[in-house]
Design an enzyme around this catalytic site. Structure first.
Site, mmCIF file in Angstrom:
data_model
loop_
_atom_site.group_PDB
_atom_site.id
_atom_site.type_symbol
_atom_site.label_atom_id
_atom_site.label_comp_id
_atom_site.label_asym_id
_atom_site.label_seq_id
_atom_site.Cartn_x
_atom_site.Cartn_y
_atom_site.Cartn_z
ATOM 1 N NE ARG A 51 -1.875 -2.333 2.663
ATOM 2 C CZ ARG A 51 -1.944 -3.508 2.281
ATOM 3 N NH1 ARG A 51 -3.042 -3.609 1.712
ATOM 4 N NH2 ARG A 51 -1.132 -4.615 2.280
ATOM 5 C CB THR A 52 3.473 2.571 2.295
ATOM 6 O OG1 THR A 52 2.633 2.155 3.369
ATOM 7 C CG2 THR A 52 3.993 3.841 2.396
ATOM 8 C CE LYS A 80 26.323 -2.552 -7.494
ATOM 9 N NZ LYS A 80 26.591 -1.411 -8.558
ATOM 10 N NE ARG A 101 7.415 1.095 4.740
ATOM 11 C CZ ARG A 101 6.081 0.336 4.549
ATOM 12 N NH1 ARG A 101 5.990 -0.796 4.252
ATOM 13 N NH2 ARG A 101 5.073 0.994 5.020
ATOM 14 C CG HIS A 129 3.809 4.303 8.282
ATOM 15 N ND1 HIS A 129 3.639 5.043 7.461
ATOM 16 C CD2 HIS A 129 3.551 3.134 8.153
ATOM 17 C CE1 HIS A 129 3.562 4.403 6.320
ATOM 18 N NE2 HIS A 129 3.416 2.913 6.674
HETATM 19 C C1 NCD Z 1 2.034 -0.890 8.081
HETATM 20 C C2 NCD Z 1 3.588 -0.923 8.270
HETATM 21 O O1 NCD Z 1 4.328 -0.999 7.068
HETATM 22 O O2 NCD Z 1 4.069 -0.048 9.131
HETATM 23 N N1 NCD Z 1 1.694 -1.105 6.794
HETATM 24 C C3 NCD Z 1 1.423 -0.047 6.159
HETATM 25 O O3 NCD Z 1 2.062 0.602 5.800
HETATM 26 N N2 NCD Z 1 0.168 0.043 5.728
HETATM 27 C C4 NCD Z 1 1.722 -1.927 8.964
HETATM 28 C C5 NCD Z 1 2.066 -3.301 9.005
HETATM 29 O O4 NCD Z 1 3.061 -3.581 8.134
HETATM 30 O O5 NCD Z 1 1.519 -4.028 9.746
#
Ligand code: NCD
Length: 307
Positions: A51-52, A80, A101, A129
């Site tokens: 999703r993100t 690397k 991320r 997040h």
């Molecule tokens: C979350 C995350 O990555 O922290 N997912 C997300 O971004 N929707 C929650 C999760 O991974 O459980």
């Protein structure tokens, strides 16, 4: 230049404006379809994501911009041995904005410190997040009509769940917010958040282990997955992973207008039989994630769209 590292990077007024913009984008998508023409978003994902990453990319594409990036550390020069600082200096030459991320807490801040383009923290380890929080706030405000006067149950892995940490920080700034922290003893909310965020702001909260006990009092139930990747040993994960399972029977204990949110991915913590319940809004939530990230990209790039 502005980055988004934590939900506190925006004031409550700025957040209101951002959510208003997201609601306008939802209603009038055509108005925004070319707002980012010629702009590029880089997605730098050193950890798995569906999703993100895809919602950031969809957001930029919906705005008429384009996207580039990598979706695992192994496919980038991190494999690397390249540092985050060097990677971001390079990406600053290729893109106008980046979402990153990384499994290490604080790494997105290192990136921001070496970047000449806005950086969006798309999750740094078990820390924060913030774009998930923007998504959660938009979902709650759009479907409940308010962000104040709410009792919010946070259930599951409150220790490692970065979405929970960011959401608490954001919500304590609204009036009359109460939390019910539902977790096994081992996965309690970290004490730095209990002390520095909840106690310091005089926010009423209670901690319970049994979900059934909390359900009748809640306006929002925020479910989370046990964060397998942050456990030190498999045995502990296996013991914890099915601690909570929200099913139809438990939903009967809840208010008629309680909303169930989940950042997703879901593993076993919400039974699929709950998906048809009108109170289950986690897939709507995923959709709000695109509108709010469109609003965020416009805001960080300082682009305004006239009527
Ligand atoms: C979350 C995350 O990555 O922290 N997912 C997300 O971004 N929707 C929650 C999760 O991974 O459980």
């Amino acid at each position: 230049m502005r980055h988004l590292m934590s939900p506190l990077d925006f004031s409550v007024e700025e957040l209101d404006q951002l959510l208003d913009l997201a609601n306008d984008i939802e209603k009038n998508p055509a108005k925004y379809a070319h707002a980012c023409a010629g702009k590029k978003l880089a997605t730098l994902f050193y950890e798995p994501s569906t999703r993100t990453r895809l919602s950031h990319e969809a957001a930029m594409l919906n705005l008429g911009g384009s996207v580039l990036g990598f979706s695992s550390a192994e496919s980038s020069s991190a494999a690397k041995g390249e540092s985050v600082a060097d990677t971001i200096r390079t990406v600053s030459c290729y893109a106008d904005i980046a979402a990153m991320r990384h499994p290490k807490e604080g790494s997105t801040m290192v990136a921001a410190a070496h970047s000449s383009i806005p950086i969006i923290n798309a999750g740094d380890g078990g820390h924060q997040h913030p774009t998930q929080t923007l998504t959660d706030l938009l979902t709650i405000r759009s479907l409940k009509g308010r962000l104040d006067h709410l009792t919010i149950g946070l259930c599951g892995d409150l220790k490692f769940g970065r979405t929970v940490h960011s959401l608490i920080q954001a919500l304590v700034r609204y009036e009359n917010i109460e939390f019910v922290l539902i977790s096994p003893e081992e996965l309690r909310l970290p004490s730095y958040i209990r002390h520095d965020v909840l106690k310091r702001n005089n926010i009423p909260y209670k901690e319970v282990v049994r979900m059934e006990e909390a359900l009748p009092d809640l306006d929002i139930l925020y479910m989370t997955r046990v964060q397998k990747e942050r456990f030190f040993n498999e045995e502990d994960y296996v013991r914890m992973k099915d601690f909570y399972i929200l099913d139809k029977a438990k939903m009967e204990l809840a208010n008629k207008d309680m909303l169930v949110l989940h950042p997703l991915p879901r593993v076993n913590e919400i039974s699929v039989e709950v998906d048809d319940d009108p109170r289950a809004v986690y897939f709507k939530q995923a959709k709000y994630g695109v509108y709010v990230r469109m609003a965020l990209i416009l805001t960080l790039l300082n682009i305004s769209v006239e009527d």
